[in-house]
Scaffold this active site. Sequence first.
Site, PDB file in Angstrom:
ATOM      1  N   LYS A   1       0.827  -1.220   0.000  1.00 51.89           N
ATOM      2  CA  LYS A   1       0.000   0.000   0.000  1.00 51.89           C
ATOM      3  C   LYS A   1       0.858   1.266   0.000  1.00 51.89           C
ATOM      4  O   LYS A   1       0.719   2.121  -0.856  1.00 51.89           O
ATOM      5  CB  LYS A   1      -0.898   0.056   1.253  1.00 51.89           C
ATOM      6  CG  LYS A   1      -1.887  -1.072   1.380  1.00 51.89           C
ATOM      7  CD  LYS A   1      -2.794  -0.856   2.587  1.00 51.89           C
ATOM      8  CE  LYS A   1      -2.060  -0.850   3.924  1.00 51.89           C
ATOM      9  NZ  LYS A   1      -1.525  -2.160   4.324  1.00 51.89           N
TER      10      LYS A   1
ATOM     11  N   ARG B   1      -1.019  -8.333  13.198  1.00 53.10           N
ATOM     12  CA  ARG B   1      -1.498  -7.362  12.202  1.00 53.10           C
ATOM     13  C   ARG B   1      -2.298  -8.073  11.108  1.00 53.10           C
ATOM     14  O   ARG B   1      -3.304  -7.549  10.629  1.00 53.10           O
ATOM     15  CB  ARG B   1      -0.316  -6.606  11.591  1.00 53.10           C
ATOM     16  CG  ARG B   1       0.278  -5.588  12.573  1.00 53.10           C
ATOM     17  CD  ARG B   1       1.697  -5.219  12.227  1.00 53.10           C
ATOM     18  NE  ARG B   1       1.834  -4.510  10.974  1.00 53.10           N
ATOM     19  CZ  ARG B   1       2.983  -4.409  10.302  1.00 53.10           C
ATOM     20  NH1 ARG B   1       4.084  -4.990  10.765  1.00 53.10           N
ATOM     21  NH2 ARG B   1       3.039  -3.740   9.185  1.00 53.10           N
TER      22      ARG B   1
ATOM     23  N   ARG C   1      -9.927   1.749   7.782  1.00 54.56           N
ATOM     24  CA  ARG C   1      -9.398   0.423   8.092  1.00 54.56           C
ATOM     25  C   ARG C   1     -10.432  -0.449   8.781  1.00 54.56           C
ATOM     26  O   ARG C   1     -10.138  -1.569   9.164  1.00 54.56           O
ATOM     27  CB  ARG C   1      -8.187   0.567   9.002  1.00 54.56           C
ATOM     28  CG  ARG C   1      -6.960  -0.204   8.526  1.00 54.56           C
ATOM     29  CD  ARG C   1      -5.787   0.237   9.380  1.00 54.56           C
ATOM     30  NE  ARG C   1      -4.609  -0.526   9.189  1.00 54.56           N
ATOM     31  CZ  ARG C   1      -3.552  -0.089   8.511  1.00 54.56           C
ATOM     32  NH1 ARG C   1      -3.587   1.050   7.878  1.00 54.56           N
ATOM     33  NH2 ARG C   1      -2.465  -0.830   8.462  1.00 54.56           N
TER      34      ARG C   1
HETATM   35  P1  B4P Z   1       3.655  -1.890   2.421  1.00 54.05           P
HETATM   36  O1  B4P Z   1       2.506  -2.795   2.283  1.00 54.05           O
HETATM   37  O2  B4P Z   1       3.730  -0.757   1.446  1.00 54.05           O
HETATM   38  O3  B4P Z   1       3.584  -1.496   3.947  1.00 54.05           O
HETATM   39  P2  B4P Z   1       2.740  -0.412   4.679  1.00 54.05           P
HETATM   40  O4  B4P Z   1       2.076   0.535   3.758  1.00 54.05           O
HETATM   41  O5  B4P Z   1       3.687   0.170   5.619  1.00 54.05           O
HETATM   42  O6  B4P Z   1       1.519  -1.160   5.336  1.00 54.05           O
HETATM   43  P3  B4P Z   1       1.232  -1.559   6.814  1.00 54.05           P
HETATM   44  O7  B4P Z   1      -0.188  -2.019   6.820  1.00 54.05           O
HETATM   45  O8  B4P Z   1       2.230  -2.539   7.220  1.00 54.05           O
HETATM   46  O9  B4P Z   1       1.472  -0.275   7.733  1.00 54.05           O
HETATM   47  P4  B4P Z   1       0.704   1.086   8.020  1.00 54.05           P
HETATM   48  O10 B4P Z   1       1.762   2.121   8.017  1.00 54.05           O
HETATM   49  O11 B4P Z   1      -0.474   1.309   7.134  1.00 54.05           O
HETATM   50  O12 B4P Z   1       5.089  -2.561   2.232  1.00 54.05           O
HETATM   51  C1  B4P Z   1       5.646  -3.501   3.095  1.00 54.05           C
HETATM   52  C2  B4P Z   1       7.028  -3.949   2.600  1.00 54.05           C
HETATM   53  O13 B4P Z   1       6.905  -4.711   1.399  1.00 54.05           O
HETATM   54  C3  B4P Z   1       8.004  -2.810   2.270  1.00 54.05           C
HETATM   55  O14 B4P Z   1       9.262  -3.117   2.815  1.00 54.05           O
HETATM   56  C4  B4P Z   1       8.066  -2.793   0.757  1.00 54.05           C
HETATM   57  O15 B4P Z   1       9.328  -2.379   0.261  1.00 54.05           O
HETATM   58  C5  B4P Z   1       7.821  -4.242   0.399  1.00 54.05           C
HETATM   59  N1  B4P Z   1       7.161  -4.373  -0.908  1.00 54.05           N
HETATM   60  C6  B4P Z   1       6.143  -3.619  -1.364  1.00 54.05           C
HETATM   61  N2  B4P Z   1       5.779  -4.019  -2.607  1.00 54.05           N
HETATM   62  C7  B4P Z   1       6.588  -5.075  -2.930  1.00 54.05           C
HETATM   63  C8  B4P Z   1       6.694  -5.941  -4.073  1.00 54.05           C
HETATM   64  N3  B4P Z   1       5.904  -5.798  -5.146  1.00 54.05           N
HETATM   65  N4  B4P Z   1       7.625  -6.929  -4.033  1.00 54.05           N
HETATM   66  C9  B4P Z   1       8.431  -7.082  -2.952  1.00 54.05           C
HETATM   67  N5  B4P Z   1       8.383  -6.299  -1.845  1.00 54.05           N
HETATM   68  C10 B4P Z   1       7.462  -5.298  -1.831  1.00 54.05           C
HETATM   69  O16 B4P Z   1       0.133   0.873   9.505  1.00 54.05           O
HETATM   70  C11 B4P Z   1       0.975   0.685  10.637  1.00 54.05           C
HETATM   71  C12 B4P Z   1       0.152   0.731  11.932  1.00 54.05           C
HETATM   72  O17 B4P Z   1      -0.449   2.049  12.104  1.00 54.05           O
HETATM   73  C13 B4P Z   1      -1.052  -0.213  12.024  1.00 54.05           C
HETATM   74  O18 B4P Z   1      -0.669  -1.512  12.451  1.00 54.05           O
HETATM   75  C14 B4P Z   1      -1.935   0.513  13.067  1.00 54.05           C
HETATM   76  O19 B4P Z   1      -1.484   0.298  14.380  1.00 54.05           O
HETATM   77  C15 B4P Z   1      -1.738   1.971  12.728  1.00 54.05           C
HETATM   78  N6  B4P Z   1      -2.758   2.498  11.791  1.00 54.05           N
HETATM   79  C16 B4P Z   1      -2.536   2.935  10.522  1.00 54.05           C
HETATM   80  N7  B4P Z   1      -3.688   3.338   9.956  1.00 54.05           N
HETATM   81  C17 B4P Z   1      -4.668   3.141  10.887  1.00 54.05           C
HETATM   82  C18 B4P Z   1      -6.078   3.346  10.896  1.00 54.05           C
HETATM   83  N8  B4P Z   1      -6.732   3.823   9.815  1.00 54.05           N
HETATM   84  N9  B4P Z   1      -6.773   3.019  12.005  1.00 54.05           N
HETATM   85  C19 B4P Z   1      -6.156   2.544  13.091  1.00 54.05           C
HETATM   86  N10 B4P Z   1      -4.825   2.327  13.152  1.00 54.05           N
HETATM   87  C20 B4P Z   1      -4.081   2.615  12.064  1.00 54.05           C
END
Ligand code: B4P
Length: 180
Positions: free
Chosen positions: A8, A137, A83
């Site tokens: 994402k 998660r 979410r």
């Molecule tokens: P991503 O999937 O891009 O990770 P993310 O956006 O950080 O999602 P995540 O759900 O984990 O965290 P968020 O910040 O939203 O990528 C993950 C990894 O994969 C990266 O290292 C990337 O390089 C790699 N990758 C991507 N594409 C690839 C591909 N094609 N091939 C290989 N590798 C690849 O949320 C974090 C925390 O914040 C939540 O747990 C929660 O506590 C809180 N939070 C956020 N939004 C919230 C909400 N709306 N409500 C309540 N809590 C919330």
Amino acid sequence: MGPPGAGKGTQASRLARAIGIPHLSTGDMLRSNVADDTELGRQAKAFMEAGDLVPDELVTAMVIDRLGQDDARCGFLLDGYPRNPAQADALADAFGEDVLELAILLEVDPDELVTRLLTRGQQQGRTDDTEEVIRNRLAVYEEQTAPLVAYYESHGRLASLDGLGSIPDVFGRIIEVLAT
Ligand code: B4P
């Protein structure tokens, strides 16, 4: 939309740059509040470290405030919000049912998700990228976020994509969907 590790944040930042609209990631906003030790950051920290959702009222107030800023007037890309169904309702109550044009779902199998997040944990040291927290998660996603897929599908606003493959390949699929 998509489970943790689906890409994402990775794809949203590329897409927002390509279109020229702000990329609004609730995860990034919360992490920045934690790093700055704000009141919101202090309240959110323990939930994030456990891999649980931060309480709706905190996140929703943050998002409504951000969407009211000038640079979001001509469009925005939300990453990680809503979410759960309560967040989707809060967004619709604040800005109307049509506030979101399209929800893009990135589909990736759980083994690949865990591998990606463990790799990021090793490279970047994010405290929620440990195996135990990642499992939580993923469970939180299935229980609380996945029901939103049906919500957007029933409103005719869902595009589901294969999130496996290289980052440029996945980006190309997103662009294809947006062009149709
Ligand atoms: P991503 O999937 O891009 O990770 P993310 O956006 O950080 O999602 P995540 O759900 O984990 O965290 P968020 O910040 O939203 O990528 C993950 C990894 O994969 C990266 O290292 C990337 O390089 C790699 N990758 C991507 N594409 C690839 C591909 N094609 N091939 C290989 N590798 C690849 O949320 C974090 C925390 O914040 C939540 O747990 C929660 O506590 C809180 N939070 C956020 N939004 C919230 C909400 N709306 N409500 C309540 N809590 C919330």
